[in-house]
Scaffold this motif. Structure first.
Motif, short mmCIF file in Angstrom:
data_model
loop_
_atom_site.label_atom_id
_atom_site.label_comp_id
_atom_site.label_asym_id
_atom_site.label_seq_id
_atom_site.Cartn_x
_atom_site.Cartn_y
_atom_site.Cartn_z
N VAL A 56 2.42 -17.97 25.41
CA VAL A 56 2.98 -16.75 24.84
C VAL A 56 2.29 -16.49 23.51
O VAL A 56 1.87 -17.42 22.82
CB VAL A 56 4.52 -16.84 24.63
CG1 VAL A 56 5.23 -17.07 25.94
CG2 VAL A 56 4.90 -17.90 23.62
N LYS A 57 2.14 -15.22 23.18
CA LYS A 57 1.56 -14.86 21.89
C LYS A 57 2.38 -15.54 20.80
O LYS A 57 3.60 -15.64 20.90
CB LYS A 57 1.55 -13.34 21.73
CG LYS A 57 0.67 -12.85 20.63
CD LYS A 57 0.42 -11.35 20.78
CE LYS A 57 -0.36 -10.83 19.61
NZ LYS A 57 0.52 -10.43 18.50
N HIS A 58 1.71 -16.04 19.77
CA HIS A 58 2.36 -16.89 18.77
C HIS A 58 3.61 -16.29 18.15
O HIS A 58 4.52 -17.01 17.76
CB HIS A 58 1.36 -17.28 17.67
CG HIS A 58 1.09 -16.20 16.69
ND1 HIS A 58 0.29 -15.12 16.97
CD2 HIS A 58 1.56 -16.03 15.43
CE1 HIS A 58 0.26 -14.32 15.93
NE2 HIS A 58 1.00 -14.84 14.99
N ASP A 59 3.70 -14.97 18.07
CA ASP A 59 4.85 -14.33 17.43
C ASP A 59 5.85 -13.74 18.43
O ASP A 59 6.77 -13.02 18.04
CB ASP A 59 4.38 -13.26 16.45
CG ASP A 59 3.55 -12.17 17.09
OD1 ASP A 59 3.21 -12.27 18.29
OD2 ASP A 59 3.21 -11.20 16.38
N ASN A 60 5.70 -14.06 19.72
CA ASN A 60 6.61 -13.55 20.74
C ASN A 60 7.77 -14.54 20.94
O ASN A 60 7.80 -15.32 21.88
CB ASN A 60 5.86 -13.29 22.05
CG ASN A 60 6.71 -12.57 23.06
OD1 ASN A 60 7.93 -12.53 22.97
ND2 ASN A 60 6.04 -11.98 24.04
N HIS A 61 8.71 -14.48 20.03
CA HIS A 61 9.82 -15.43 20.02
C HIS A 61 10.76 -15.25 21.22
O HIS A 61 11.34 -16.22 21.70
CB HIS A 61 10.58 -15.34 18.70
CG HIS A 61 9.68 -15.54 17.52
ND1 HIS A 61 9.06 -16.74 17.25
CD2 HIS A 61 9.26 -14.67 16.57
CE1 HIS A 61 8.32 -16.62 16.16
NE2 HIS A 61 8.42 -15.37 15.74
N TRP A 82 -7.29 -13.06 25.86
CA TRP A 82 -6.18 -12.34 26.48
C TRP A 82 -6.57 -10.87 26.57
O TRP A 82 -6.40 -10.12 25.61
CB TRP A 82 -4.93 -12.51 25.64
CG TRP A 82 -3.64 -12.43 26.38
CD1 TRP A 82 -3.34 -11.62 27.42
CD2 TRP A 82 -2.46 -13.18 26.10
NE1 TRP A 82 -2.05 -11.83 27.80
CE2 TRP A 82 -1.49 -12.78 27.02
CE3 TRP A 82 -2.13 -14.13 25.17
CZ2 TRP A 82 -0.20 -13.30 27.03
CZ3 TRP A 82 -0.86 -14.66 25.18
CH2 TRP A 82 0.09 -14.25 26.10
N PRO A 83 -7.13 -10.45 27.72
CA PRO A 83 -7.63 -9.08 27.84
C PRO A 83 -6.60 -8.02 27.48
O PRO A 83 -6.93 -7.00 26.86
CB PRO A 83 -8.02 -8.97 29.32
CG PRO A 83 -8.22 -10.37 29.78
CD PRO A 83 -7.31 -11.22 28.95
N ALA A 84 -5.34 -8.23 27.83
CA ALA A 84 -4.30 -7.24 27.54
C ALA A 84 -4.09 -7.06 26.04
O ALA A 84 -3.56 -6.03 25.62
CB ALA A 84 -2.98 -7.64 28.21
N ARG A 85 -4.51 -8.04 25.26
CA ARG A 85 -4.37 -7.97 23.80
C ARG A 85 -5.71 -7.68 23.12
O ARG A 85 -5.80 -7.75 21.90
CB ARG A 85 -3.78 -9.27 23.26
CG ARG A 85 -2.39 -9.56 23.77
CD ARG A 85 -1.39 -8.63 23.15
NE ARG A 85 -0.05 -8.95 23.61
CZ ARG A 85 0.84 -8.02 23.94
NH1 ARG A 85 0.54 -6.76 23.88
NH2 ARG A 85 2.03 -8.38 24.34
N GLY A 86 -6.75 -7.42 23.91
CA GLY A 86 -8.02 -7.01 23.34
C GLY A 86 -8.94 -8.11 22.88
O GLY A 86 -9.88 -7.87 22.13
N GLY A 87 -8.71 -9.34 23.30
CA GLY A 87 -9.62 -10.42 22.93
C GLY A 87 -8.89 -11.72 22.69
O GLY A 87 -7.88 -12.02 23.32
N MET A 88 -9.41 -12.49 21.74
CA MET A 88 -8.84 -13.81 21.44
C MET A 88 -7.55 -13.64 20.63
O MET A 88 -7.51 -12.87 19.66
CB MET A 88 -9.83 -14.66 20.65
CG MET A 88 -11.13 -14.96 21.40
SD MET A 88 -10.90 -15.91 22.91
CE MET A 88 -10.54 -17.53 22.24
N VAL A 89 -6.52 -14.40 21.03
CA VAL A 89 -5.26 -14.37 20.30
C VAL A 89 -4.73 -15.81 20.18
O VAL A 89 -5.04 -16.67 20.99
CB VAL A 89 -4.18 -13.50 20.99
CG1 VAL A 89 -4.58 -12.04 21.01
CG2 VAL A 89 -3.88 -13.98 22.38
N LEU A 90 -3.93 -16.03 19.16
CA LEU A 90 -3.27 -17.32 18.99
C LEU A 90 -2.05 -17.34 19.90
O LEU A 90 -1.21 -16.44 19.84
CB LEU A 90 -2.85 -17.50 17.53
CG LEU A 90 -2.13 -18.81 17.20
CD1 LEU A 90 -3.01 -20.02 17.48
CD2 LEU A 90 -1.68 -18.79 15.73
#
Length: 105
Positions: A56-61, A82-90
């Motif tokens: 999960v994206k780091h801030d998706n509590h 993560w293509p849906a988020r436009g690239g690399m994400v934590l």
């Protein structure tokens, strides 16, 4: 929508990645948790998977809370494409052990 994708890095074919998305209008109704419970039964009983992993994206509590309700344990953080988020994400990595590993022969 909820998906199980075999984890090619696992090596033994007994791990899958869980992915899901739920429209904003449906948040907070327990739908993701209910669907996750059903998917996990299929994963364990019909697919004989040993482990399920999810990111999960780091801030998706809220999504992290769904995984915890399903019995997942957070194992760390990593960068992920993560293509849906436009690239690399934590992301935060979660794992659920469905059955104990088989003993070596």
């Amino acid at each position: 929508m909820m998906t199980l994708r075999p984890d090619i890095d696992d090596g033994d074919g007994r791990t899958a990645d869980l992915g899901y998305v739920l429209g904003r209008d449906w948040w907070g109704r327990g739908i993701a948790t209910a669907a996750g419970r059903k998917v996990l039964v299929v994963a364990r009983d019909q697919l004989a998977l040993a482990r399920i992993a999810a990111d999960v994206k780091h801030d998706n509590h809220r999504s992290a809370a769904v995984l915890r309700r399903l019995g997942f344990t957070e194992t760390g953080r990593r960068m992920k494409y993560w293509p849906a988020r436009g690239g690399m994400v934590l992301v935060r990595r979660f794992v659920l052990v469905l059955r104990a590993p088989r003993p070596a022969p």
